[in-house]
Design an enzyme around this catalytic site. Structure first.
Site, PDB file in Angstrom:
ATOM      1  N   ASP A  40      35.315  89.307  46.711  1.00  0.00           N
ATOM      2  CA  ASP A  40      35.453  88.642  48.004  1.00  0.00           C
ATOM      3  C   ASP A  40      34.349  87.592  48.114  1.00  0.00           C
ATOM      4  O   ASP A  40      33.226  87.810  47.653  1.00  0.00           O
ATOM      5  CB  ASP A  40      35.333  89.646  49.157  1.00  0.00           C
ATOM      6  CG  ASP A  40      35.902  89.105  50.462  1.00  0.00           C
ATOM      7  OD1 ASP A  40      36.979  89.553  50.875  1.00  0.00           O
ATOM      8  OD2 ASP A  40      35.258  88.213  51.066  1.00  0.00           O
ATOM      9  N   THR A 125      51.378  87.518  52.994  1.00  0.00           N
ATOM     10  CA  THR A 125      52.671  87.217  53.599  1.00  0.00           C
ATOM     11  C   THR A 125      52.871  85.708  53.687  1.00  0.00           C
ATOM     12  O   THR A 125      52.052  84.997  54.275  1.00  0.00           O
ATOM     13  CB  THR A 125      52.761  87.819  55.005  1.00  0.00           C
ATOM     14  OG1 THR A 125      52.521  89.218  54.914  1.00  0.00           O
ATOM     15  CG2 THR A 125      54.134  87.577  55.613  1.00  0.00           C
ATOM     16  N   CYS A 265      50.174  89.975  61.471  1.00  0.00           N
ATOM     17  CA  CYS A 265      51.520  90.153  60.926  1.00  0.00           C
ATOM     18  C   CYS A 265      52.603  89.782  61.934  1.00  0.00           C
ATOM     19  O   CYS A 265      53.199  88.725  61.860  1.00  0.00           O
ATOM     20  CB  CYS A 265      51.698  91.593  60.460  1.00  0.00           C
ATOM     21  SG  CYS A 265      50.600  92.048  59.109  1.00  0.00           S
ATOM     22  N   ARG A 336      40.632  89.708  65.387  1.00  0.00           N
ATOM     23  CA  ARG A 336      41.274  88.438  65.043  1.00  0.00           C
ATOM     24  C   ARG A 336      42.699  88.393  65.589  1.00  0.00           C
ATOM     25  O   ARG A 336      43.451  89.337  65.457  1.00  0.00           O
ATOM     26  CB  ARG A 336      41.287  88.235  63.526  1.00  0.00           C
ATOM     27  CG  ARG A 336      39.896  88.014  62.924  1.00  0.00           C
ATOM     28  CD  ARG A 336      39.947  87.989  61.418  1.00  0.00           C
ATOM     29  NE  ARG A 336      40.429  89.266  60.897  1.00  0.00           N
ATOM     30  CZ  ARG A 336      40.752  89.464  59.611  1.00  0.00           C
ATOM     31  NH1 ARG A 336      40.646  88.484  58.749  1.00  0.00           N
ATOM     32  NH2 ARG A 336      41.168  90.651  59.212  1.00  0.00           N
TER      33      ARG A 336
END
Length: 437
Positions: A40, A125, A265, A336
């Site tokens: 990361d 996604t 999502c 977030r």
């Protein structure tokens, strides 16, 4: 020897690019079976993992302390791996167009450290076509390698549900796809190492990308319908939750509930699908209609609070209001894309600066992203109104005595906004102006 066999025999390693709520649990799961490099860019996050701290609360500190994942912020370490999983966020811009910069950036970094014989699997996604049309050219350009010759690609949409301790990576059927049959089988076998529920082999990468984006679009539309029903029934003076409980006795009634739709999502993915549809000349009607309803629910809650303050003969401007819960969902520290911020901002338009309490949330993140500083629950006293915005376990434990202590008892009526319907409506409605979606 196949790449799968090399990885199982620990002659090659697997890398995880992006160690957030999705990537980190995947890395930890694989590390129980094979050698894993967890990469990361966020050095602070890597330092926490190395010190045995799980800032996501997805697997817990004890698991992080014991895991064999080699956590690193050094991109060069990716050269040690031959199977790469990319699990970075795919947010939207302010105009609701896809923000592909994280997945493009990850592709660039990975491409610079890609070696011959590798397989790259994207989990982020995206709309159908992103993996092959956007990510592959970046990988090729940065590596100097040719896709299909020097390296292969696949797509396996993430289905991890942050904060959910039941539906985990291991227990959810995993969709996998590859650029050819050989790659598909290699990817499937590697994921089968950790996914106990098994894998589903999609017929193409685009099919797998499309399957993921419609899963959340379907859920978004169903919740939007419930939110619209809530608006209608509130005007009729009917309790929506009671209606849904009655309707739910039919065997084929879909049990969705109204609420704030945030996160990375459900509140985002539909925009990826409609964006691609627009490029192809089709303007979505149902999907975007649902999005408009869900995006507007924060303002609707705030307006409903103001109306209830007026009904209770409490001055709106400078009213003392507390919001309990700020994350995008219960028992998860992630703030977030939370829709609670819409309530907060709308109330400020009315001259109300709410006091916000959330012991489960990432306080530093909330201050950095929204400029919101959290208060302690002990500071929630003499309130004119309280909004229970998130169904954290800590709020589920609040009894009537604890709730009563939040309010200014000089007011004739107490305004309680129980967005998720956590409490027994009948126990509060006599002495409270009790409202819920």
């Amino acid at each position: 020897m196949s790449l799968y066999e090399q990885i199982v025999n620990k002659k090659e390693k697997l890398s995880l690019v992006g160690l957030g709520y999705v990537g980190m649990p995947i890395a930890v799961a694989f590390a129980k079976k094979i050698d894993v490099i967890g990469f990361d860019l966020n050095e602070q996050k890597i330092a926490l993992y190395k010190n045995g701290i799980d800032p996501t609360n997805e697997v817990g500190n004890d698991v992080i302390k014991e895991t064999a994942v080699e956590f690193t912020a050094d991109a060069a370490r990716l050269r040690e791996a031959k199977f790469h999983i990319v699990a970075v966020p795919t947010p939207v811009n302010d105009d609701h167009t896809p923000d592909l910069s994280p997945v493009e950036g990850a592709s660039r970094i990975l491409g610079q450290n890609l070696t011959k014989g590798s397989i790259v699997v994207f989990e982020s996604t995206v709309y159908p076509g992103v993996t092959e049309d956007i990510c592959v050219p970046i990988l090729e350009q940065e590596s100097g390698l040719k896709c299909g010759v020097d390296f292969k690609i696949g797509y396996s949409p993430e289905r991890i549900n942050p904060g959910d301790k039941v539906h985990r990576l291991e227990t959810i059927t995993k969709i996998v796809s590859g650029m050819d049959e050989e790659t598909l089988e290699e990817i499937a076998k590697i994921y089968e190492l950790v996914v106990e529920a098994g894998v589903y082999r999609a017929e193409s990468i685009k099919v797998a990308e499309a399957a993921k984006v419609i899963e959340n679009s379907q859920r978004d539309i169903n919740i939007a319908f419930m939110n619209e029903l809530s608006i209608i029934f509130n005007r009729m003076g009917i309790d929506t939750k009671s209606v849904l409980e009655a309707a739910g006795t039919k065997w084929n009634f879909l049990k969705f509930y109204p609420g704030l739709v945030g996160g990375h999502c459900i509140g985002v993915d539909p925009y990826y699908l409609t964006y691609k549809a627009e490029q192809l000349g089709y303007h979505s009607q149902i999907i975007l209609s649902g999005r408009r309803i869900n995006d507007d629910m924060g303002r609707y809650v705030a307006e409903s609070l103001v109306k209830n303050l007026i009904k209770a003969d409490i001055a709106v401007k400078n009213a003392k209001v507390a919001i309990l819960g700020f994350t995008f969902k219960e028992n998860c520290p992630d703030t977030r894309n939370t829709k609670v911020i819409d309530i907060y901002r709308e109330l400020k338009e009315y001259g109300i600066t709410p006091l916000v309490v959330d012991g489960a949330a990432d306080a530093q993140e909330a201050e950095r992203l929204y400029g919101v500083t959290f208060s302690r629950i002990e500071e929630v006293t003499d309130m004119d109104a309280v909004i229970i915005a998130v169904a954290h376990d800590a709020f589920l434990k609040l009894d009537r005595k604890a709730v009563d202590a939040f309010f200014n008892h000089a007011n004739k009526q107490k305004v309680l906004m129980d967005i998720k319907g956590l409490f027994d409506r009948k126990a509060y409605q006599e002495e409270y102006l009790y409202w819920r979606l």
